[in-house]
Design a protein around this motif. Structure first.
Motif, short mmCIF file in Angstrom:
data_model
loop_
_atom_site.label_atom_id
_atom_site.label_comp_id
_atom_site.label_asym_id
_atom_site.label_seq_id
_atom_site.Cartn_x
_atom_site.Cartn_y
_atom_site.Cartn_z
N THR A 290 -54.60 17.65 26.63
CA THR A 290 -53.67 17.00 27.54
C THR A 290 -52.51 16.34 26.82
N THR A 291 -52.47 16.34 25.52
CA THR A 291 -51.35 15.74 24.79
C THR A 291 -50.50 16.80 24.11
N CYS A 292 -50.91 18.04 24.13
CA CYS A 292 -50.15 19.16 23.59
C CYS A 292 -50.07 19.15 22.06
N ARG A 293 -50.72 18.23 21.40
CA ARG A 293 -50.49 18.10 19.97
C ARG A 293 -51.03 19.28 19.18
N ASP A 294 -51.95 20.03 19.73
CA ASP A 294 -52.44 21.19 19.00
C ASP A 294 -51.39 22.28 18.86
N VAL A 295 -50.38 22.25 19.71
CA VAL A 295 -49.32 23.26 19.63
C VAL A 295 -47.97 22.60 19.41
N TRP A 296 -47.96 21.36 18.95
CA TRP A 296 -46.70 20.65 18.81
C TRP A 296 -46.08 20.91 17.45
N THR A 297 -44.85 20.49 17.32
CA THR A 297 -44.09 20.70 16.09
C THR A 297 -43.56 19.36 15.61
N GLU A 298 -42.64 19.41 14.67
CA GLU A 298 -42.06 18.16 14.16
C GLU A 298 -41.30 17.39 15.24
N TYR A 299 -40.97 18.01 16.34
CA TYR A 299 -40.31 17.28 17.42
C TYR A 299 -41.20 16.16 17.95
N HIS A 300 -42.51 16.34 17.84
CA HIS A 300 -43.42 15.32 18.36
C HIS A 300 -43.21 13.99 17.65
N ASP A 301 -42.82 14.03 16.39
CA ASP A 301 -42.65 12.80 15.62
C ASP A 301 -41.35 12.07 15.96
N MET A 302 -40.44 12.73 16.65
CA MET A 302 -39.13 12.13 16.88
C MET A 302 -39.13 11.09 17.98
N GLY A 303 -39.94 11.28 19.00
CA GLY A 303 -39.90 10.38 20.14
C GLY A 303 -38.69 10.65 21.01
N ILE A 304 -38.71 10.07 22.20
CA ILE A 304 -37.62 10.28 23.14
C ILE A 304 -36.30 9.77 22.58
N GLY A 305 -36.34 8.65 21.86
CA GLY A 305 -35.12 8.09 21.32
C GLY A 305 -34.41 9.04 20.38
N GLY A 306 -35.15 9.65 19.46
CA GLY A 306 -34.55 10.59 18.53
C GLY A 306 -34.04 11.83 19.22
N ILE A 307 -34.78 12.31 20.21
CA ILE A 307 -34.37 13.50 20.95
C ILE A 307 -33.06 13.24 21.71
N LYS A 308 -32.98 12.10 22.37
CA LYS A 308 -31.76 11.75 23.12
C LYS A 308 -30.57 11.60 22.17
N ALA A 309 -30.84 11.06 20.97
CA ALA A 309 -29.75 10.87 20.01
C ALA A 309 -29.16 12.20 19.58
N VAL A 310 -30.01 13.22 19.41
CA VAL A 310 -29.51 14.55 19.05
C VAL A 310 -28.58 15.08 20.13
N ALA A 311 -28.98 14.93 21.39
CA ALA A 311 -28.14 15.41 22.49
C ALA A 311 -26.85 14.60 22.61
N GLU A 312 -26.91 13.30 22.31
CA GLU A 312 -25.73 12.45 22.45
C GLU A 312 -24.70 12.67 21.34
N TYR A 313 -25.08 13.36 20.28
CA TYR A 313 -24.09 13.71 19.26
C TYR A 313 -23.16 14.81 19.78
N LYS A 314 -23.57 15.47 20.84
CA LYS A 314 -22.78 16.38 21.67
C LYS A 314 -22.52 17.76 21.06
N THR A 315 -22.00 17.83 19.85
CA THR A 315 -21.63 19.15 19.33
C THR A 315 -21.75 19.18 17.81
N TYR A 316 -22.15 20.34 17.29
CA TYR A 316 -22.46 20.50 15.87
C TYR A 316 -21.71 21.70 15.29
N THR A 317 -21.05 21.48 14.19
CA THR A 317 -20.42 22.57 13.45
C THR A 317 -21.37 23.04 12.36
N ALA A 318 -20.94 24.04 11.58
CA ALA A 318 -21.81 24.57 10.53
C ALA A 318 -22.18 23.50 9.50
N GLY A 319 -21.29 22.54 9.29
CA GLY A 319 -21.60 21.47 8.36
C GLY A 319 -22.63 20.51 8.90
#
Length: 464
Positions: free
Chosen positions: A228-257
Motif C-alpha cells: 500500500t505504500t508502493c515502495r517496492d516499485v518506487w524510485t529515487e523520486y520517493h526520497d524527494m517528497g512533495i516539496g522537491g517535486i513541486k520545486a522541479v515543476a516551479e523551475y518551469k523550463t530546462y535547457t541542455a545545461g
C-alpha cells in the motif's frame, strides 16, 4: 586485420551508441597503460583507413532525458494519447512504468546519451540552431547552396518560432512564452527530503489514503499490487517528497545545461555512477591534463581526434523523419506514489505541419537522433584543422533522405533513413562498400546533404 590483409588499413563502421564508444576506443588505444591500451599516438594512423559512423549521436539525444526523467518518450506519449484509459490507469503506471524506470536507471550506458555541450550546442531559453521541423520537397544540396538559402527556402515548412532550446517545459504556455515573462523558483535551493508546508503534508496524507484505496480495489479485482505504500516499485523520486517535486515543476523550463542539474537533483545515485564514466561539457583547454581521463573520451567536445591526417571520418545518417527534440510536461495527478512527471499529451500545435504533437516537439532527423547531434562535428567541429581535429582528418557528411517502403513486400525498405532500418539502405551500403574497396570521400562525391546542417552549425558559437 591489417597484418592479415597485406598491410591494408581497416574501415570501421560503428552504429548509434557504438559511435561514441569507438570515439572512446581511439583515445583508449593510444593512451599509455594502465589508463589505455598503450598503442601509442600513431596507432590509429597505422591501422584505420576510415571511420564510417552511422546514426551517430555525438551530442547525445533529447529522448534520453525523457527516458531518464519519466520513463517515457514519444512512443509512450503517442500511445497515451491514443489509449489514455489504459496507459493512464493506476495499475499501468504503478506496475509498469515505474519498473521500467528502475530498470533503465540501472543501465549506466544510457547516461552516455544525455545531451552534451549544454546551451552552446542545443540552444538556450530564447534561441536554438534549428527553427523548423517538417520536411517538405527535399533536394540534394551542398554547403555552398545551403549558405545562400533563407530559412523559408530550405525544404521545410515554417509555421512559427519554436524554442527548441527548452528541452523540458512545464506547460505549453511556458514552452512558448518569452523568457522575460517566466517566473521561476530555483529547485536547487530546495531540500528534497522534506515537505515544505502544511498543504504539502495534507497532500501527502491524501495521496497515501488514495493509494491504500487503489491497492485494495486492485486486490479485489485479483491484481497483485506490491503493497500500500508502493515502495517496492518506487524510485529515487520517493526520497524527494512533495516539496522537491513541486520545486522541479516551479523551475518551469530546462535547457541542455540545466537538464544536467535536474537529473542530478531527481536521480543523484544514478548520476553519481554516470559521472564517473561520462562528461557533458565543452573543454576550454584540451591540453589540460584532466582530459587524459577516460570519462571525457566519448565526448567529442572534450577530446581530440587522433593524429591521423590520412584517415577519413564520415557522418552517415537518415533525414526526413520527425525526431524528438523537446517536451511539454505536467505533474502527474498523484505525485507521491507514481512517477510524478509525465509528458502532457494534450499539448499540440493546431496548425497543420506544426512542430508540437502529443507533447513532443520534433525536428529533422532519423527518428532517434536529431540532425544537429549526428552532423555538427563533421560539418563544423572537426572540419579542417580545429582544436578538436589538430591533424586535419578529412570529414564528410552523407545524409540519406528517408523514403518508407511502398508495400509490405519491401520489409523495412531499401531507402529508409530510420535509425535502425538505415542499415538496410542500399545507397548507404554502396557507400560503405566503395570505401572498403579503396574509394575516398571525394570519390563518393564529397558531402551529400538534404538538411540544413551547415546553416544550423553556423549558428553555434563554439571556439574552434
Amino acid at each position: 586485420m591489417v597484418a592479415t590483409n597485406g598491410g591494408k588499413k581497416a574501415v570501421i563502421i560503428p552504429h548509434s551508441m557504438g559511435v561514441l564508444y569507438f570515439l572512446h576506443f581511439m583515445k583508449w588505444v593510444e593512451a599509455p597503460a594502465p589508463m589505455g591500451g598503450g598503442g601509442g599516438p600513431d596507432w590509429c594512423s597505422t591501422h584505420i583507413k576510415a571511420v564510417m559512423n552511422i546514426g551517430g549521436p555525438f551530442f547525445g539525444v533529447p529522448k534520453a532525458v525523457g527516458g531518464l526523467f519519466s520513463a517515457e518518450a514519444k512512443d509512450i506519449a503517442v500511445a497515451r494519447a491514443i489509449a489514455p484509459g489504459f496507459l493512464d490507469n493506476d495499475l499501468f503506471r504503478l506496475q509498469t512504468l515505474q519498473h521500467v524506470m528502475r530498470m533503465t536507471r540501472s543501465w549506466d550506458s544510457t547516461m552516455s546519451m544525455i545531451p552534451k555541450g549544454g546551451d552552446t550546442i542545443w540552444g538556450g531559453l530564447d534561441w536554438s540552431p534549428e527553427e523548423s521541423c517538417s520536411p517538405r520537397n527535399r533536394k540534394q544540396r551542398n554547403n555552398d547552396t545551403l549558405a545562400n538559402e533563407d530559412e523559408t527556402g530550405n525544404g521545410f515548412s515554417q509555421t512559427k518560432h519554436v524554442n527548441y532550446g527548452r528541452i523540458i517545459s512545464f506547460g505549453k504556455d511556458v514552452a512558448e512564452a518569452p523568457s522575460s515573462e517566466i517566473e521561476r523558483i530555483d529547485f536547487r535551493a530546495v531540500e528534497p527530503h522534506h515537505s515544505t508546508d502544511y498543504a504539502d503534508a495534507m497532500q501527502y496524507a491524501f495521496v497515501s489514503l488514495r493509494v491504500n484505496c487503489v491497492a485494495n480495489v486492485d486486490a479485489v479485482k485479483g491484481y497483485n499490487v506490491a503493497n500500500t505504500t508502493c515502495r517496492d516499485v518506487w524510485t529515487e523520486y520517493h526520497d524527494m517528497g512533495i516539496g522537491g517535486i513541486k520545486a522541479v515543476a516551479e523551475y518551469k523550463t530546462y535547457t541542455a545545461g540545466s537538464v544536467i542539474d535536474l537529473l542530478q537533483f531527481v536521480a543523484p545515485k544514478m548520476m553519481a555512477r554516470g559521472s564517473a564514466h561520462f562528461s557533458y561539457g565543452i573543454a576550454d583547454n584540451l591540453d589540460d591534463p584532466k582530459y587524459q581521463h577516460y570519462k571525457y573520451w566519448s565526448n567529442p567536445l572534450e577530446t581530440k581526434l587522433p593524429n591521423a591526417p590520412d584517415m577519413e571520418i564520415f557522418s552517415m545518417y537518415g533525414v526526413g523523419i520527425p525526431t524528438e527534440r523537446a517536451y511539454v510536461y505536467k505533474l502527474s495527478p498523484l505525485t507521491e506514489c507514481y512517477i510524478p512527471f509525465q509528458i502532457d499529451t494534450s499539448a499540440e500545435d493546431k496548425d497543420d505541419g506544426g512542430c508540437l504533437k502529443d507533447g513532443v516537439y520534433s525536428v529533422d532527423g532519423d527518428e532517434t537522433v536529431p540532425v544537429l547531434s549526428a552532423g555538427f562535428m563533421c560539418a563544423k567541429g572537426w572540419r579542417g584543422k580545429t582544436r578538436f581535429n589538430p591533424s586535419g582528418i578529412r570529414t564528410y557528411i552523407r545524409e540519406y533522405d528517408h523514403s518508407p517502403p511502398s508495400n509490405l513486400l519491401e520489409g523495412r525498405g531499401t531507402q529508409s533513413g530510420a535509425h535502425v532500418d538505415i542499415m538496410g539502405n542500399f545507397a548507404l551500403i554502396e557507400d560503405v562498400i566503395r570505401v572498403a574497396a579503396g574509394a575516398s570521400g571525394e570519390d563518393l562525391g564529397g558531402d551529400q546533404v538534404y538538411s540544413s546542417i551547415f546553416k544550423w552549425s553556423d549558428k553555434i558559437n563554439l571556439q574552434l
